[in-house]
Design a protein around this motif. Structure first.
Motif, PDB file in Angstrom:
ATOM      1  N   GLN A 147       0.813  -1.330   0.161  1.00  0.00           N
ATOM      2  CA  GLN A 147       0.210   0.000   0.026  1.00  0.00           C
ATOM      3  C   GLN A 147       0.799   1.083  -0.066  1.00  0.00           C
ATOM      4  OE1 GLN A 147      -3.592   1.096   2.292  1.00  0.00           O
ATOM      5  NE2 GLN A 147      -2.085   1.583   3.770  1.00  0.00           N
ATOM      6  N   ASN A 148       2.028   1.202   0.704  1.00  0.00           N
ATOM      7  CA  ASN A 148       2.837   2.398   0.886  1.00  0.00           C
ATOM      8  C   ASN A 148       3.373   2.678  -0.424  1.00  0.00           C
ATOM      9  OD1 ASN A 148       2.258   3.057   3.463  1.00  0.00           O
ATOM     10  ND2 ASN A 148       4.011   1.870   4.321  1.00  0.00           N
ATOM     11  N   ARG A 149       3.885   1.524  -1.008  1.00  0.00           N
ATOM     12  CA  ARG A 149       4.422   1.819  -2.523  1.00  0.00           C
ATOM     13  C   ARG A 149       3.526   2.310  -3.521  1.00  0.00           C
ATOM     14  NH1 ARG A 149       4.472  -0.803  -7.096  1.00  0.00           N
ATOM     15  NH2 ARG A 149       3.172  -2.389  -6.453  1.00  0.00           N
ATOM     16  N   ASN A 150       2.186   1.645  -3.463  1.00  0.00           N
ATOM     17  CA  ASN A 150       1.111   2.154  -4.367  1.00  0.00           C
ATOM     18  C   ASN A 150       1.032   3.619  -4.345  1.00  0.00           C
ATOM     19  OD1 ASN A 150       0.866  -0.161  -5.599  1.00  0.00           O
ATOM     20  ND2 ASN A 150      -0.654  -0.889  -4.100  1.00  0.00           N
ATOM     21  N   GLN A 151       0.895   4.266  -2.924  1.00  0.00           N
ATOM     22  CA  GLN A 151       0.499   5.305  -2.348  1.00  0.00           C
ATOM     23  C   GLN A 151       1.589   6.275  -2.972  1.00  0.00           C
ATOM     24  OE1 GLN A 151      -0.091   5.978   1.855  1.00  0.00           O
ATOM     25  NE2 GLN A 151      -0.970   8.108   1.522  1.00  0.00           N
ATOM     26  N   ALA A 152       2.856   5.827  -2.638  1.00  0.00           N
ATOM     27  CA  ALA A 152       4.296   6.899  -3.306  1.00  0.00           C
ATOM     28  C   ALA A 152       4.164   6.819  -4.513  1.00  0.00           C
ATOM     29  CB  ALA A 152       5.326   6.026  -2.518  1.00  0.00           C
ATOM     30  N   GLU A 153       3.724   5.894  -5.350  1.00  0.00           N
ATOM     31  CA  GLU A 153       3.901   6.059  -6.704  1.00  0.00           C
ATOM     32  C   GLU A 153       2.753   7.070  -7.128  1.00  0.00           C
ATOM     33  OE1 GLU A 153       2.918   3.058 -10.688  1.00  0.00           O
ATOM     34  OE2 GLU A 153       3.074   2.322  -8.616  1.00  0.00           O
ATOM     35  N   ILE A 154       1.541   7.075  -6.612  1.00  0.00           N
ATOM     36  CA  ILE A 154       0.425   7.788  -7.039  1.00  0.00           C
ATOM     37  C   ILE A 154       0.734   9.370  -6.624  1.00  0.00           C
ATOM     38  CG2 ILE A 154      -1.914   8.544  -6.583  1.00  0.00           C
ATOM     39  CD1 ILE A 154      -2.377   5.668  -6.063  1.00  0.00           C
ATOM     40  N   GLN A 155       1.413   9.418  -5.431  1.00  0.00           N
ATOM     41  CA  GLN A 155       1.952  10.833  -5.128  1.00  0.00           C
ATOM     42  C   GLN A 155       2.979  11.465  -5.833  1.00  0.00           C
ATOM     43  OE1 GLN A 155       3.072   9.676  -1.088  1.00  0.00           O
ATOM     44  NE2 GLN A 155       1.451  10.393   0.043  1.00  0.00           N
ATOM     45  N   ILE A 156       3.769  10.664  -6.399  1.00  0.00           N
ATOM     46  CA  ILE A 156       4.723  11.290  -7.512  1.00  0.00           C
ATOM     47  C   ILE A 156       4.121  11.399  -8.743  1.00  0.00           C
ATOM     48  CG2 ILE A 156       6.810  10.622  -8.745  1.00  0.00           C
ATOM     49  CD1 ILE A 156       7.846   9.256  -6.391  1.00  0.00           C
ATOM     50  N   ALA A 157       3.275  10.743  -9.128  1.00  0.00           N
ATOM     51  CA  ALA A 157       2.567  10.970 -10.305  1.00  0.00           C
ATOM     52  C   ALA A 157       1.721  12.057 -10.397  1.00  0.00           C
ATOM     53  CB  ALA A 157       1.849   9.805 -10.737  1.00  0.00           C
ATOM     54  N   HIS A 158       1.004  12.463  -9.318  1.00  0.00           N
ATOM     55  CA  HIS A 158       0.228  13.668  -9.111  1.00  0.00           C
ATOM     56  C   HIS A 158       0.825  14.752  -8.137  1.00  0.00           C
ATOM     57  CE1 HIS A 158      -2.239   9.908 -10.587  1.00  0.00           C
ATOM     58  NE2 HIS A 158      -2.794  11.066 -11.462  1.00  0.00           N
ATOM     59  N   GLU A 159       2.177  14.970  -8.184  1.00  0.00           N
ATOM     60  CA  GLU A 159       2.483  15.803  -7.131  1.00  0.00           C
ATOM     61  C   GLU A 159       2.131  17.058  -7.306  1.00  0.00           C
ATOM     62  OE1 GLU A 159       7.232  17.157  -6.033  1.00  0.00           O
ATOM     63  OE2 GLU A 159       6.962  15.671  -7.808  1.00  0.00           O
ATOM     64  N   ARG A 160       1.756  17.607  -8.397  1.00  0.00           N
ATOM     65  CA  ARG A 160       1.247  18.978  -8.574  1.00  0.00           C
ATOM     66  C   ARG A 160      -0.048  19.197  -8.175  1.00  0.00           C
ATOM     67  NH1 ARG A 160       3.194  20.978 -14.756  1.00  0.00           N
ATOM     68  NH2 ARG A 160       5.378  20.678 -14.638  1.00  0.00           N
ATOM     69  N   ASP A 161      -0.568  18.016  -7.631  1.00  0.00           N
ATOM     70  CA  ASP A 161      -2.208  18.160  -7.424  1.00  0.00           C
ATOM     71  C   ASP A 161      -2.115  18.018  -6.062  1.00  0.00           C
ATOM     72  OD1 ASP A 161      -2.900  18.043 -10.055  1.00  0.00           O
ATOM     73  OD2 ASP A 161      -3.125  16.112 -10.421  1.00  0.00           O
ATOM     74  N   ILE A 162      -1.228  17.667  -5.236  1.00  0.00           N
ATOM     75  CA  ILE A 162      -1.100  17.334  -3.684  1.00  0.00           C
ATOM     76  C   ILE A 162      -1.443  18.935  -3.143  1.00  0.00           C
ATOM     77  CG2 ILE A 162       0.263  16.892  -1.825  1.00  0.00           C
ATOM     78  CD1 ILE A 162       1.936  15.110  -3.545  1.00  0.00           C
ATOM     79  N   GLY A 163      -2.490  18.760  -2.184  1.00  0.00           N
ATOM     80  CA  GLY A 163      -2.799  20.181  -1.583  1.00  0.00           C
ATOM     81  C   GLY A 163      -1.797  20.600  -0.624  1.00  0.00           C
ATOM     82  N   PRO A 164      -2.345  21.571   0.459  1.00  0.00           N
ATOM     83  CA  PRO A 164      -1.242  22.071   1.156  1.00  0.00           C
ATOM     84  C   PRO A 164      -1.041  21.057   2.370  1.00  0.00           C
ATOM     85  CG  PRO A 164      -3.289  22.996   1.587  1.00  0.00           C
ATOM     86  CD  PRO A 164      -3.445  22.416   0.166  1.00  0.00           C
ATOM     87  N   PRO A 165       0.064  20.843   2.859  1.00  0.00           N
ATOM     88  CA  PRO A 165       0.520  19.900   4.028  1.00  0.00           C
ATOM     89  C   PRO A 165      -0.091  20.249   5.128  1.00  0.00           C
ATOM     90  CG  PRO A 165       2.541  21.457   3.727  1.00  0.00           C
ATOM     91  CD  PRO A 165       1.212  21.779   2.736  1.00  0.00           C
ATOM     92  N   ASP A 166      -0.241  18.984   5.876  1.00  0.00           N
ATOM     93  CA  ASP A 166      -1.008  18.998   7.561  1.00  0.00           C
ATOM     94  C   ASP A 166       0.317  19.649   8.338  1.00  0.00           C
ATOM     95  OD1 ASP A 166      -2.172  18.826  10.032  1.00  0.00           O
ATOM     96  OD2 ASP A 166      -2.508  16.625   9.359  1.00  0.00           O
ATOM     97  N   PRO A 167      -0.289  20.892   9.131  1.00  0.00           N
ATOM     98  CA  PRO A 167       0.639  21.576   9.853  1.00  0.00           C
ATOM     99  C   PRO A 167       1.031  20.918  11.060  1.00  0.00           C
ATOM    100  CG  PRO A 167      -1.343  22.540   9.736  1.00  0.00           C
ATOM    101  CD  PRO A 167      -1.475  21.712   8.772  1.00  0.00           C
TER     102      PRO A 167
END
Length: 446
Positions: A147-167
């Motif tokens: 699951q972590n590998r899948n999530q990392a792959e998605i995050q890198i592929a959609h890096e520009r769409d990632i919203g603001p980080p959790d403070p």
């Protein structure tokens, strides 16, 4: 004349039949009212639990497992989810729900179901005999890794769409070894100890080391690859953390240990603060505790605040003071990341043997798989050891086996007492009236 119908009453006298029937009905109603609760309790059984929802859950559990065995995983999920809502403490329900999700390819839901399963009391002897909860606990590491590998792959592929980080989220990356080769094995263990300390503050959301490792693998970076501030900030952004910690360690002199650490905002490359601690390498635990306290202070949690909240002692208690155990633990983490599970288990066992109070090493040992497997292999392995539907239903208290879904349990209605109707023959007709005999007539007297 019509015959009169009567029955013999309690006193031996004859009473009208209608009155006797009414009394019998009232007696039956009273008997049912007094026995119905016991009948309900007898039916209120399901796989190691007692609840008013059990009778309703039995057919759902049965149909859910049957659907799973028939490869109808959508029906299995639907029925087992509904059953779990009725009997959340039932372990086979959570087990099969995780299996059904896994067969569907719904990895996050399967992980959630099995994380629930390992907290429940086993309801069947098969689960106990096969040590299924231990097996599932180990195999969860394989699922979480994927699951972590899948999530990392998605995050890198959609890096520009990632919203603001959790403070409130913070990521702690690996510290780079800038010293002698003897210190290299400490890298992952040092980061793991710091993560464990900082995570003791409930306000903070500390990124798990496994997620960090999966991201580094997907970014094609080694554990020492986060040398550039821009790369560090990018990693924090991909992990959704508002702040990220990075740094290095070395041995200025033989037997010494110095750690340089920096806290950065992931919204920029601006440095929030620096931490610098040193001491003897053999007393690595003191150096690590200094580092954890410094990071927490710069995150806004001073020693005074932590003491007021009763957290300071927990943060400052060493995981281990045994240097050899710490080195074995750190090397075990590296073997785990390379899916060399047999070697990892041996190293975690070594660390725990050297220091039986090293609970973090024991936890890693219990969560390390025996061998590398795919998610499909995990489903096949666990499914082959799972209790069958008959064992699940038969594990009810007292060995009671509820009826299948096609034959719902219906409380028996007590039989009415038999009323004997006696027909009394009519009395004989009265005898005819007696008339006086006629007297002979005499002529009149002259």
């Amino acid at each position: 004349m019509v015959a009169s119908r009567t029955v013999r009453g309690p006193s031996g006298t004859w009473v009208p039949a209608r009155l006797a029937i009414i009394g019998s009905i009232l007696f039956a109603v009273l008997l049912f009212v007094t026995t119905a609760p016991r009948l309900s309790r007898a039916a209120d059984i399901l796989v190691g639990t007692k609840s008013s929802n059990n009778v309703e859950a039995v057919p759902l559990v049965r149909s859910g497992i049957d659907a799973y065995n028939a490869d109808d995983y959508s029906t299995a999920v639907k029925d087992l989810k509904q059953a779990q809502g009725l009997v959340p403490e039932n372990s086979p329900t959570a087990l099969y729900l995780g299996l059904a999700y896994l067969k569907q390819g719904s990895l996050p839901e399967a992980i959630a179901a099995w994380e629930t399963y390992i907290t429940l009391k086993p309801a069947t002897s098969i689960e106990k005999t096969n040590n299924l909860q231990d097996t599932v606990s180990r195999d969860l590491t394989i699922l979480v890794r994927e699951q972590n590998r899948n999530q990392a792959e998605i995050q890198i592929a959609h890096e520009r769409d990632i919203g603001p980080p959790d403070p409130n989220a913070v990521a702690i990356t690996y510290y780079r070894n800038l010293g002698s080769k003897e210190l290299s094995p400490l890298q992952k263990g040092l980061t793991a100890l710091v993560i464990a300390d900082v995570a003791k503050v409930p306000d903070l959301k500390v990124v798990e080391r496994d997620r960090l490792q999966a991201l580094l693998d997907e970014m094609k970076l080694s554990s020492s690859g986060l040398t550039d501030p821009n790369t560090v900030v990018r990693a924090g952004h991909l992990l959704g953390a508002g702040r990220i910690v990075s740094g290095s360690y070395l041995d200025p002199k033989k037997g010494e240990l110095r750690i340089d650490s920096v806290l950065m905002q992931t919204s920029s490359t601006a440095v929030v603060s620096n931490q610098y601690v040193n001491g003897q390498s053999i007393h690595f635990y003191d150096v690590e505790k200094q580092l954890s306290a410094a990071i927490l202070r710069d995150l806004g949690y001073s020693e005074t605040d932590l003491k007021k909240r009763g957290l300071w002692q927990a943060v400052q208690t060493p995981q281990t003071q045994n240097y050899n155990a710490f080195v074995a633990f750190s090397r075990g983490l590296d073997a785990l990341d390379h899916q060399d599970y047999a070697h990892a288990r041996a190293l975690f066992q070594e660390a725990y043997t050297d220091d039986p109070s090293f609970t973090l090493a024991l936890q890693e040992l219990n969560h390390t798989p025996v061998q590398a497997m795919s998610a499909g292999d995990v489903a096949a392995s666990v499914g082959s050891q799972a209790p069958g539907v008959s064992a699940v239903i038969a594990s009810a208290p007292g060995g009671a086996a509820p009826a299948p879904a096609s034959a719902p349990i219906i409380p028996a209605v007590p039989s009415l007492p038999v009323v004997t109707i006696v027909t009394v023959p009519p009395p004989p007709p009265p005898p005819p009236p007696i008339t006086a005999p006629s007297l002979p007539s005499f002529p009149p007297h002259p």
